[in-house]
Scaffold this motif. Sequence first.
Motif, short mmCIF file in Angstrom:
data_model
loop_
_atom_site.label_atom_id
_atom_site.label_comp_id
_atom_site.label_asym_id
_atom_site.label_seq_id
_atom_site.Cartn_x
_atom_site.Cartn_y
_atom_site.Cartn_z
N CYS A 60 26.14 -34.59 -80.70
CA CYS A 60 25.84 -35.28 -81.96
C CYS A 60 26.17 -36.77 -81.86
CB CYS A 60 26.62 -34.62 -83.09
SG CYS A 60 26.39 -35.42 -84.69
N LEU A 61 27.34 -37.11 -81.34
CA LEU A 61 27.72 -38.51 -81.23
C LEU A 61 26.75 -39.29 -80.36
CD1 LEU A 61 31.58 -38.00 -80.81
CD2 LEU A 61 30.39 -38.81 -82.87
N GLN A 62 26.27 -38.68 -79.28
CA GLN A 62 25.29 -39.33 -78.41
C GLN A 62 23.95 -39.47 -79.12
OE1 GLN A 62 25.59 -37.82 -74.11
NE2 GLN A 62 26.95 -36.44 -75.26
N HIS A 63 23.53 -38.41 -79.81
CA HIS A 63 22.24 -38.40 -80.51
C HIS A 63 22.21 -39.51 -81.57
CE1 HIS A 63 18.72 -36.16 -82.31
NE2 HIS A 63 19.10 -36.89 -83.35
N GLU A 64 23.26 -39.60 -82.39
CA GLU A 64 23.26 -40.59 -83.47
C GLU A 64 23.40 -42.01 -82.94
OE1 GLU A 64 22.18 -39.57 -86.22
OE2 GLU A 64 22.43 -37.45 -85.70
N THR A 65 24.19 -42.20 -81.89
CA THR A 65 24.27 -43.53 -81.29
C THR A 65 22.93 -43.93 -80.69
OG1 THR A 65 26.64 -43.25 -80.87
CG2 THR A 65 25.51 -44.98 -79.62
N ASP A 66 22.24 -42.97 -80.08
CA ASP A 66 20.88 -43.24 -79.59
C ASP A 66 19.99 -43.75 -80.71
OD1 ASP A 66 21.16 -42.76 -76.88
OD2 ASP A 66 20.14 -40.82 -76.91
N HIS A 67 20.06 -43.11 -81.89
CA HIS A 67 19.24 -43.57 -83.02
C HIS A 67 19.51 -45.05 -83.29
CE1 HIS A 67 16.88 -40.36 -84.63
NE2 HIS A 67 17.92 -39.53 -84.80
N LEU A 68 20.76 -45.45 -83.24
CA LEU A 68 21.10 -46.84 -83.53
C LEU A 68 20.61 -47.79 -82.45
CD1 LEU A 68 24.71 -46.31 -84.91
CD2 LEU A 68 22.53 -46.34 -86.15
N ASP A 69 20.34 -47.24 -81.25
CA ASP A 69 19.80 -48.03 -80.14
C ASP A 69 18.28 -47.96 -80.07
OD1 ASP A 69 22.36 -48.79 -79.38
OD2 ASP A 69 22.59 -47.09 -78.01
N GLY A 70 17.65 -47.27 -81.04
CA GLY A 70 16.19 -47.14 -81.05
C GLY A 70 15.67 -46.09 -80.09
#
Length: 168
Positions: free
Chosen positions: A116-126
């Motif tokens: 989850c932490l990786q998935h959501e951080t990815d969203h913030l990186d586009g």
Amino acid sequence: MLTTPADPVTTFDAELRRLVRDLFDTLESERGSGLAAVQIGVGQRVFVFHVDGVHGHLVNPVLDFPDDEEQDGPEGCLSMPGLYFDTVRRQHVVARGHCDRGDPVQVVGSGELARCLQHETDHLDGVLFIDRMDTPRRRAAMRAVRAAPWFGGPAPLVKVSPHPLYGK
């Protein structure tokens, strides 16, 4: 907006706290594991999470990986409702950032929380989770996306700029 990197948060104020509350309310109503601000149209580096009884939020997150161990398993996204695809992620993560008041926060996660932490951080990186898949998985995922009842609709209006591109 989902493929555009979000801007860092520079002001920790009542508006940011309201955004975090809105994200939590939306996450709860959608029964998700995580939700990034960009998923509700706000281009700021903020996300909330609730996984296996652990919940919180991170502002301006940065991830570190303590080892190279990986996990491969189903992953979904509230931006692609009802679809889940096997995706390779790191098994362990240390996420550092701030709370909505600007205090430093660290979240250490393994398994689903790490995913989850990786998935959501990815969203913030586009970055979308389908971008993390190998070619055969991505092709299968895109077929499922195109077949989903929520896909399509009217084509967006594209306007051509009267201004020269790239300064020419």
